[in-house]
Motif scaffolding. Structure first.
Motif, PDB file in Angstrom:
ATOM      1  N   ALA A   1       1.008  -1.091  -0.090  1.00 25.64           N
ATOM      2  CA  ALA A   1      -0.156   0.076  -0.134  1.00 25.64           C
ATOM      3  C   ALA A   1       0.829   1.130  -0.039  1.00 25.64           C
ATOM      4  O   ALA A   1       2.064   1.178   0.660  1.00 25.64           O
ATOM      5  N   ALA A   2       0.436   2.390  -0.724  1.00 23.76           N
ATOM      6  CA  ALA A   2       1.293   3.394  -0.739  1.00 23.76           C
ATOM      7  C   ALA A   2       0.358   4.710  -0.963  1.00 23.76           C
ATOM      8  O   ALA A   2      -0.869   4.557  -1.568  1.00 23.76           O
ATOM      9  N   ALA A   3       0.991   5.863  -0.390  1.00 25.07           N
ATOM     10  CA  ALA A   3       0.122   6.979  -0.667  1.00 25.07           C
ATOM     11  C   ALA A   3       0.914   8.131  -0.579  1.00 25.07           C
ATOM     12  O   ALA A   3       2.015   8.112   0.032  1.00 25.07           O
ATOM     13  N   GLY A   4       0.759   9.338  -1.193  1.00 26.87           N
ATOM     14  CA  GLY A   4       1.342  10.507  -1.139  1.00 26.87           C
ATOM     15  C   GLY A   4       0.576  11.693  -2.006  1.00 26.87           C
ATOM     16  O   GLY A   4      -0.651  11.317  -2.131  1.00 26.87           O
ATOM     17  N   TYR A   5       1.104  12.668  -2.100  1.00 29.06           N
ATOM     18  CA  TYR A   5       0.049  13.971  -2.921  1.00 29.06           C
ATOM     19  C   TYR A   5       1.238  14.551  -4.081  1.00 29.06           C
ATOM     20  O   TYR A   5       2.340  14.713  -4.031  1.00 29.06           O
ATOM     21  N   LEU A   6       0.484  15.010  -4.937  1.00 29.82           N
ATOM     22  CA  LEU A   6       1.073  16.106  -5.929  1.00 29.82           C
ATOM     23  C   LEU A   6       0.723  17.481  -5.747  1.00 29.82           C
ATOM     24  O   LEU A   6      -0.466  17.794  -5.366  1.00 29.82           O
TER      25      LEU A   6
ATOM     26  N   HIS B   1      -3.066  17.103  -3.934  1.00 30.85           N
ATOM     27  CA  HIS B   1      -3.915  16.104  -4.574  1.00 30.85           C
ATOM     28  C   HIS B   1      -3.269  14.755  -4.093  1.00 30.85           C
ATOM     29  O   HIS B   1      -2.395  14.422  -4.431  1.00 30.85           O
ATOM     30  N   ILE B   2      -4.271  14.129  -3.232  1.00 28.27           N
ATOM     31  CA  ILE B   2      -4.000  12.730  -2.752  1.00 28.27           C
ATOM     32  C   ILE B   2      -3.944  11.523  -3.546  1.00 28.27           C
ATOM     33  O   ILE B   2      -5.066  11.515  -4.360  1.00 28.27           O
ATOM     34  N   GLY B   3      -2.993  10.626  -3.632  1.00 31.19           N
ATOM     35  CA  GLY B   3      -3.111   9.652  -4.577  1.00 31.19           C
ATOM     36  C   GLY B   3      -2.724   8.338  -3.705  1.00 31.19           C
ATOM     37  O   GLY B   3      -1.797   8.300  -2.750  1.00 31.19           O
ATOM     38  N   VAL B   4      -3.566   7.285  -3.591  1.00 29.97           N
ATOM     39  CA  VAL B   4      -3.308   6.152  -2.742  1.00 29.97           C
ATOM     40  C   VAL B   4      -3.717   4.854  -3.687  1.00 29.97           C
ATOM     41  O   VAL B   4      -4.513   4.807  -4.719  1.00 29.97           O
ATOM     42  N   LEU B   5      -2.774   3.960  -3.484  1.00 33.12           N
ATOM     43  CA  LEU B   5      -2.774   2.657  -4.251  1.00 33.12           C
ATOM     44  C   LEU B   5      -2.542   1.350  -3.200  1.00 33.12           C
ATOM     45  O   LEU B   5      -1.779   1.381  -2.414  1.00 33.12           O
TER      46      LEU B   5
END
Length: 251
Positions: free
Chosen positions: A163-168, A176-180
């Motif tokens: 699992a991973a998450a961060g933002y642009l 702008h959050i991105g989660v996978l």
């Protein structure tokens, strides 16, 4: 009645992304403007964003008149409803609708890491590419881990990033959050854990976290973290055969 600062921040972001002068009408309604370089949608498409009972729509010059006339009878919420838009416009394809959610520091509900600690990796790390391959092109494209400008917060299981998450960084100090999450471990709260770490990092930097999601599961993760769903975004590609036969704008 004063407008919620969270809504003001979200509206300011999308007004800037329109890349032409436009504003969400305070009393509601749908505002359609011509923008050849809109950030509301892919190039050449029509972009619609509804926030707090008001909508802005950008369109290329050649389709603006058609779009303005077609959407005149729709409410602000209906212009981001792909089914209703297809009833009034010749639509080739749509992207979305995607829910737009935001959180302020006082509304954030952080999630503790638990038994699986959260680490961080730089964007572009090879282990993130392996996670994207496991998740598939559609989910990986939605998360866009390769575009992240923050550290990427990850959880490992058996040595593998699952699992991973961060933002642009977006305009107007927006994160702008991105989660996978890998398919094999979904449903175990790992998106909440990594997403929480990314949101906490964004808030500590004084940024406005934005969570854009189509799947209901992702929207539930945002809600669990305290995000308020304020509106939706829809991108529309007008059928080329109809657009080709339309006259240019008057004047």
């Amino acid at each position: 009645m004063p407008v919620d600062p969270l809504l003001l921040g979200a509206r300011g972001l999308w007004e800037e992304l329109a890349r032409v002068p436009v504003a969400f009408a305070p009393a509601g309604g749908v505002t359609v403007v011509v923008s050849q370089d809109s950030g509301l949608c892919p190039a050449g498409w029509v972009g619609a964003v509804a926030l707090g009972g008001s909508s802005i729509v950008t369109a290329p010059a050649r389709s603006a008149a058609l779009v303005r006339d077609a959407l005149a009878g729709l409410s602000p919420e209906h212009v981001v409803n792909d089914t209703l838009v297809r009833d009034v416009l010749p639509v080739a394809r749509t992207l979305g609708p995607a829910a737009l959610s935001y959180v302020a520091p006082e509304g954030f509900r952080p999630v503790e890491a638990g038994v699986l600690p959260v680490e961080h990796l730089p964007a572009g790390h090879p282990e993130l590419r392996r996670l994207e391959m496991a998740a598939g092109d559609e989910d990986a494209g939605e998360a866009a881990l390769n575009d992240i400008t923050s550290p990427v917060f990850v959880v490992r299981e058996h040595g593998e990033v699952v699992a991973a998450a961060g933002y642009l960084r977006w305009p107007r100090r927006t994160a702008h959050i991105g989660v996978l999450t890998a398919p094999a471990v979904r449903g175990r709260g790992l998106a909440r854990v990594t997403g929480s770490a990314a949101v906490a990092h964004a808030l500590a930097a004084g940024l406005l976290p934005q969570w854009r999601a189509r799947p209901l599961a992702s929207r539930r993760v945002a809600a669990a973290l305290g995000f308020a769903e304020l509106g939706s975004q829809l991108s529309i590609e007008i059928d080329r055969s109809v657009r080709a036969g339309m006259p240019g704008p008057a004047g």
